[in-house]
Design a protein around this motif. Structure first.
Motif, PDB file in Angstrom:
ATOM      1  N   VAL A   1     -19.539   3.061 -63.435  1.00 42.30           N
ATOM      2  CA  VAL A   1     -20.653   2.466 -64.201  1.00 42.30           C
ATOM      3  C   VAL A   1     -21.053   3.293 -65.421  1.00 42.30           C
ATOM      4  N   SER A   2     -20.433   4.477 -65.601  1.00 35.90           N
ATOM      5  CA  SER A   2     -20.919   5.380 -66.652  1.00 35.90           C
ATOM      6  C   SER A   2     -20.251   5.136 -67.999  1.00 35.90           C
ATOM      7  N   LYS A   3     -20.904   5.638 -69.028  1.00 37.52           N
ATOM      8  CA  LYS A   3     -20.358   5.712 -70.387  1.00 37.52           C
ATOM      9  C   LYS A   3     -19.791   4.387 -70.893  1.00 37.52           C
ATOM     10  N   ARG A   4     -20.548   3.349 -70.707  1.00 39.26           N
ATOM     11  CA  ARG A   4     -20.131   2.028 -71.199  1.00 39.26           C
ATOM     12  C   ARG A   4     -20.936   1.696 -72.453  1.00 39.26           C
ATOM     13  N   ASP A   5     -20.257   1.155 -73.425  1.00 39.83           N
ATOM     14  CA  ASP A   5     -20.952   0.737 -74.648  1.00 39.83           C
ATOM     15  C   ASP A   5     -21.956  -0.352 -74.335  1.00 39.83           C
ATOM     16  N   GLY A   6     -23.105  -0.248 -74.962  1.00 37.70           N
ATOM     17  CA  GLY A   6     -24.097  -1.318 -74.837  1.00 37.70           C
ATOM     18  C   GLY A   6     -24.922  -1.262 -73.570  1.00 37.70           C
ATOM     19  N   VAL A   7     -24.628  -0.314 -72.666  1.00 33.82           N
ATOM     20  CA  VAL A   7     -25.416  -0.196 -71.435  1.00 33.82           C
ATOM     21  C   VAL A   7     -26.490   0.864 -71.648  1.00 33.82           C
ATOM     22  N   ARG A   8     -27.712   0.562 -71.225  1.00 37.61           N
ATOM     23  CA  ARG A   8     -28.788   1.559 -71.315  1.00 37.61           C
ATOM     24  C   ARG A   8     -28.866   2.306 -69.999  1.00 37.61           C
ATOM     25  N   TYR A   9     -28.763   3.619 -70.035  1.00 35.37           N
ATOM     26  CA  TYR A   9     -28.894   4.437 -68.831  1.00 35.37           C
ATOM     27  C   TYR A   9     -30.312   4.980 -68.800  1.00 35.37           C
ATOM     28  N   ALA A  10     -31.078   4.555 -67.798  1.00 34.02           N
ATOM     29  CA  ALA A  10     -32.522   4.774 -67.837  1.00 34.02           C
ATOM     30  C   ALA A  10     -33.062   5.326 -66.521  1.00 34.02           C
ATOM     31  N   THR A  11     -34.169   6.040 -66.618  1.00 37.04           N
ATOM     32  CA  THR A  11     -34.927   6.373 -65.407  1.00 37.04           C
ATOM     33  C   THR A  11     -35.638   5.086 -64.967  1.00 37.04           C
ATOM     34  N   ASN A  12     -36.279   5.112 -63.814  1.00 35.24           N
ATOM     35  CA  ASN A  12     -36.994   3.905 -63.345  1.00 35.24           C
ATOM     36  C   ASN A  12     -38.102   3.503 -64.317  1.00 35.24           C
ATOM     37  N   SER A  13     -38.868   4.468 -64.810  1.00 37.10           N
ATOM     38  CA  SER A  13     -39.974   4.072 -65.694  1.00 37.10           C
ATOM     39  C   SER A  13     -39.446   3.540 -67.028  1.00 37.10           C
ATOM     40  N   GLU A  14     -38.340   4.108 -67.504  1.00 43.30           N
ATOM     41  CA  GLU A  14     -37.741   3.585 -68.743  1.00 43.30           C
ATOM     42  C   GLU A  14     -37.218   2.161 -68.513  1.00 43.30           C
ATOM     43  N   ALA A  15     -36.645   1.923 -67.322  1.00 39.76           N
ATOM     44  CA  ALA A  15     -36.148   0.572 -67.003  1.00 39.76           C
ATOM     45  C   ALA A  15     -37.310  -0.426 -66.973  1.00 39.76           C
ATOM     46  N   VAL A  16     -38.422  -0.007 -66.391  1.00 45.64           N
ATOM     47  CA  VAL A  16     -39.610  -0.873 -66.357  1.00 45.64           C
ATOM     48  C   VAL A  16     -40.078  -1.153 -67.788  1.00 45.64           C
ATOM     49  N   ASP A  17     -40.147  -0.102 -68.616  1.00 47.16           N
ATOM     50  CA  ASP A  17     -40.596  -0.275 -70.009  1.00 47.16           C
ATOM     51  C   ASP A  17     -39.679  -1.245 -70.773  1.00 47.16           C
ATOM     52  N   ILE A  18     -38.353  -1.077 -70.592  1.00 47.03           N
ATOM     53  CA  ILE A  18     -37.387  -1.932 -71.304  1.00 47.03           C
ATOM     54  C   ILE A  18     -37.604  -3.391 -70.896  1.00 47.03           C
ATOM     55  N   CYS A  19     -37.741  -3.617 -69.590  1.00 46.68           N
ATOM     56  CA  CYS A  19     -37.913  -4.997 -69.090  1.00 46.68           C
ATOM     57  C   CYS A  19     -39.227  -5.598 -69.574  1.00 46.68           C
ATOM     58  N   LEU A  20     -40.294  -4.814 -69.525  1.00 49.96           N
ATOM     59  CA  LEU A  20     -41.591  -5.351 -69.951  1.00 49.96           C
ATOM     60  C   LEU A  20     -41.586  -5.647 -71.449  1.00 49.96           C
ATOM     61  N   ALA A  21     -40.922  -4.776 -72.228  1.00 45.05           N
ATOM     62  CA  ALA A  21     -40.860  -4.990 -73.678  1.00 45.05           C
ATOM     63  C   ALA A  21     -40.127  -6.307 -73.978  1.00 45.05           C
ATOM     64  N   GLU A  22     -39.099  -6.606 -73.162  1.00 47.16           N
ATOM     65  CA  GLU A  22     -38.329  -7.840 -73.398  1.00 47.16           C
ATOM     66  C   GLU A  22     -39.149  -9.087 -73.104  1.00 47.16           C
ATOM     67  N   THR A  23     -40.111  -8.944 -72.176  1.00 52.31           N
ATOM     68  CA  THR A  23     -40.932 -10.120 -71.857  1.00 52.31           C
ATOM     69  C   THR A  23     -42.251 -10.080 -72.619  1.00 52.31           C
ATOM     70  N   GLY A  24     -42.354  -9.134 -73.574  1.00 51.75           N
ATOM     71  CA  GLY A  24     -43.533  -9.071 -74.425  1.00 51.75           C
ATOM     72  C   GLY A  24     -44.741  -8.439 -73.770  1.00 51.75           C
ATOM     73  N   GLN A  25     -44.547  -7.773 -72.600  1.00 54.89           N
ATOM     74  CA  GLN A  25     -45.668  -7.116 -71.941  1.00 54.89           C
ATOM     75  C   GLN A  25     -45.767  -5.657 -72.422  1.00 54.89           C
ATOM     76  N   VAL A  26     -46.964  -5.144 -72.409  1.00 53.63           N
ATOM     77  CA  VAL A  26     -47.171  -3.774 -72.854  1.00 53.63           C
ATOM     78  C   VAL A  26     -47.065  -2.848 -71.644  1.00 53.63           C
ATOM     79  N   PRO A  27     -46.216  -1.807 -71.729  1.00 52.74           N
ATOM     80  CA  PRO A  27     -46.122  -0.870 -70.597  1.00 52.74           C
ATOM     81  C   PRO A  27     -47.467  -0.194 -70.307  1.00 52.74           C
ATOM     82  N   ARG A  28     -47.707   0.078 -69.012  1.00 55.48           N
ATOM     83  CA  ARG A  28     -48.936   0.767 -68.622  1.00 55.48           C
ATOM     84  C   ARG A  28     -48.730   2.274 -68.650  1.00 55.48           C
TER      85      ARG A  28
END
Ligand SMILES: [Zn+2]
Length: 242
Positions: free
Chosen positions: A213-240
């Motif tokens: 799963v590593s070193k793939r183009d276009g894949v974001r490698y994130a911590t859990n909080s970064e993953a939450v932020d990315i998902c919320l940003a995509e749905t237009g929600q503001v991270p807490r």
């Protein structure tokens, strides 16, 4: 969601977390390590060990004493949740943004306390395949880095619709779901325990999965909080919380 996010999370602390954090870093994979202050069955990490893991990964709270939050009075749950945030922030000298419910057990009251303590999100043990985050306090997982019980395997098979053969061993399951994620996007979220990898002598297996799963183009490698932020940003929600 078309973007693919790869994240991992590791529960309960323990000596093998250090080896695990090094291995993840070698492959450019990020993780969130959920560490309670005490645990009935495990030896907790010392402060300097927590700081060593924190150099490469995120540290998340997991209560003080690894308790089932749905089985204790509200004041006690509050003390366990708020106390675990303060405990880790004191060691790390920075904000702790993620929480993880011990045993995956939570209810509406638990979620409210976690949000009111200033956490940005909380990880559950809900198997959401490659699902994005809609409720940050119910952040789900894709697969366990361990072979599940036949009952769980059957439940995942029904929910995921992937071939039963691919589910029988978690290495195959991880690779099959990653192929699906490459095609469809979403969040690929591996969770587990370093002691479990060690006990099952599965370090090589984990390494093969990380390599896949590593070193793939276009894949974001994130911590859990970064993953939450990315998902919320995509749905237009503001991270807490910062
Ligand atoms: Zn735990």
């Amino acid at each position: 969601m078309s973007r693919l996010v790869v994240t991992t999370s590791w529960d309960d602390g323990g000596k093998e977390d250090l080896r695990l954090s090094e291995l993840l870093a070698e492959y450019g994979i990020r993780g969130t390590f959920y560490i309670p202050k005490t645990h009935q069955k495990a030896e907790p990490l010392r402060e300097e060990e927590i700081l060593a893991v924190a150099e490469k990964h995120e540290i998340g709270a997991h209560t003080l004493d690894h308790v089932d939050l749905t089985g204790i009075p509200a004041e006690q749950a509050q003390a366990e949740i708020a106390g675990s945030k303060a405990y880790l922030e004191d060691i790390l000298g920075k904000s702790v943004r993620m929480f993880c419910y011990p045993y995956g057990r939570y209810n509406a009251r638990t979620k409210e306390i976690v949000a009111s303590c200033g956490f940005a999100g909380a990880r559950t043990l809900r198997y959401t395949k490659l699902g994005t985050v809609t409720d940050p306090y119910e952040f789900g997982v894709t697969l366990h880095a361990s072979n599940s019980s036949p009952r769980t395997t059957l439940r995942i098979w029904r929910a995921y619709g992937t071939s039963l053969r691919s589910l029988l061993d978690w290495e195959n399951r991880a690779k099959a779901l990653f192929q699906l994620a490459l095609a469809e996007g979403g969040v690929w979220h591996l969770w587990g325990h370093s002691w479990e990898i060690n006990r099952a002598h599965e370090w090589d297996k984990l390494e093969r999965v990380l390599d896949c799963v590593s070193k793939r183009d276009g894949v974001r490698y994130a911590t859990n909080s970064e993953a939450v932020d990315i998902c919320l940003a995509e749905t237009g929600q503001v991270p807490r919380s910062p």
